[in-house]
Design a protein around this motif. Sequence first.
Motif, PDB file in Angstrom:
ATOM      1  N   HIS A 124      23.139 -13.128  46.076  1.00 10.66           N
ATOM      2  CA  HIS A 124      24.619 -13.130  47.009  1.00 10.66           C
ATOM      3  C   HIS A 124      23.877 -12.140  48.103  1.00 10.66           C
ATOM      4  CE1 HIS A 124      25.512  -9.885  44.713  1.00 10.66           C
ATOM      5  NE2 HIS A 124      26.529  -9.500  45.384  1.00 10.66           N
ATOM      6  N   GLY A 154      21.796 -18.933  48.006  1.00  4.20           N
ATOM      7  CA  GLY A 154      22.783 -19.885  47.952  1.00  4.20           C
ATOM      8  C   GLY A 154      23.119 -20.345  49.356  1.00  4.20           C
ATOM      9  N   LYS A 197      25.600 -21.470  50.709  1.00  4.21           N
ATOM     10  CA  LYS A 197      26.843 -21.004  50.900  1.00  4.21           C
ATOM     11  C   LYS A 197      26.719 -19.778  51.779  1.00  4.21           C
ATOM     12  CE  LYS A 197      29.605 -24.449  49.586  1.00  4.21           C
ATOM     13  NZ  LYS A 197      28.839 -25.279  48.943  1.00  4.21           N
ATOM     14  N   GLU A 220      21.685 -25.352  46.322  1.00  2.00           N
ATOM     15  CA  GLU A 220      22.607 -25.775  45.828  1.00  2.00           C
ATOM     16  C   GLU A 220      22.943 -25.784  44.293  1.00  2.00           C
ATOM     17  OE1 GLU A 220      24.742 -27.030  47.893  1.00  2.00           O
ATOM     18  OE2 GLU A 220      23.455 -27.572  49.916  1.00  2.00           O
ATOM     19  N   ASP A 221      24.280 -26.019  43.799  1.00  2.00           N
ATOM     20  CA  ASP A 221      24.446 -25.975  42.557  1.00  2.00           C
ATOM     21  C   ASP A 221      23.386 -26.847  41.485  1.00  2.00           C
ATOM     22  OD1 ASP A 221      25.800 -25.020  40.345  1.00  2.00           O
ATOM     23  OD2 ASP A 221      27.102 -26.606  40.355  1.00  2.00           O
ATOM     24  N   TYR A 264      25.851 -22.323  40.929  1.00  5.10           N
ATOM     25  CA  TYR A 264      26.927 -21.772  41.823  1.00  5.10           C
ATOM     26  C   TYR A 264      28.047 -21.100  41.348  1.00  5.10           C
ATOM     27  CZ  TYR A 264      29.965 -21.920  46.084  1.00  5.10           C
ATOM     28  OH  TYR A 264      30.792 -21.657  46.955  1.00  5.10           O
ATOM     29  N   MET A 271      25.326 -16.813  43.259  1.00  8.27           N
ATOM     30  CA  MET A 271      24.517 -17.929  42.680  1.00  8.27           C
ATOM     31  C   MET A 271      23.982 -17.088  41.347  1.00  8.27           C
ATOM     32  SD  MET A 271      23.105 -20.880  44.752  1.00  8.27           S
ATOM     33  CE  MET A 271      23.698 -22.150  43.507  1.00  8.27           C
ATOM     34  N   SER A 315      33.978 -19.262  37.462  1.00 11.09           N
ATOM     35  CA  SER A 315      32.240 -19.085  37.468  1.00 11.09           C
ATOM     36  C   SER A 315      31.959 -18.313  36.214  1.00 11.09           C
ATOM     37  CB  SER A 315      32.051 -18.301  38.785  1.00 11.09           C
ATOM     38  OG  SER A 315      32.302 -19.058  39.967  1.00 11.09           O
TER      39      SER A 315
END
Length: 287
Positions: free
Chosen positions: A72, A95, A97, A127-128, A143, A152, A189
């Motif tokens: 992250h 990630g 995001k 992506e997830d 994710y 992530m 999460s």
Amino acid sequence: MSVHPHVQGFFDAATNTISYIVKDPGSDACAIVDSVMDIDYAAGRITYDHADELIRQIEDQGLRLEWIIETHVHADHLSAAPYIQDKLGGRIGIGSKIMVVQDTFGKVFNEGTEFQRDGSQFDALFEDGDTYRVGEMDCFAMYTPGHTPACMVHVMGDAAFVGDTLFMPDGGSARADFPGGDAGQLYDSIQKVLALPDDMRLFMCHDYGPNGRDIAWETSVGDEKAHNIHVGGGKTRDEFVKFRTERDATLAMPKLIIPSLQVNMRAGKVPTDEHGNPVLKVPLNGL
């Protein structure tokens, strides 16, 4: 779970961060997870002792670096990803995001239009559920927002690198009050992580040695489910959100949040002024 990568942890005492070299057991390929660039913030001086140790270990073991993973956008240490990439190669991944984080903090730091908010500073945006390989070892990204919008967890064989989604069982969980954070999302999460097999090894990004114990960074899904002081033993979402929100309101900002965010949202590159000189901004009353 049938693949057992060799994992080496490297503790940075200045930021309580653990960086990892993860080796594919079937080849000489490896990945680095959550590297650290050293900074003397008061002196405005950056050095690379921690990163040089990772580089030295990889070279001494004859390994080939394929990935430099960021779990992250860290708020408590600076990434050394581009420095390591320049020395050893590899692709820098985070990630997708990251774009949310770049947009949020691009405004906080009053970045101009030259600062791209599309994640293009990184080589790969996950992506997830995205998969990738380290040598012959299959890996995938989960994710796990809540601490930040771009968090992530990376699963490599029987090892999962959880970033700040979880701490050791006696450390609990990370805060969820940064811009874009959400305690309810963090609980959800964590449940995704705890749904992995009980024997899955979990590797932390930080440890603070609560109650004076020695620094540690490896546990398991089973241990976290049974003993994590914030979410273990069947604690409910409502209980967690109440506790996390109240606790976060008492916490001070991380000492390195201002330089860390500016550098890490650029994939580890230090921003420069119009003359190309490395500089950092200090927004007043912006965080």
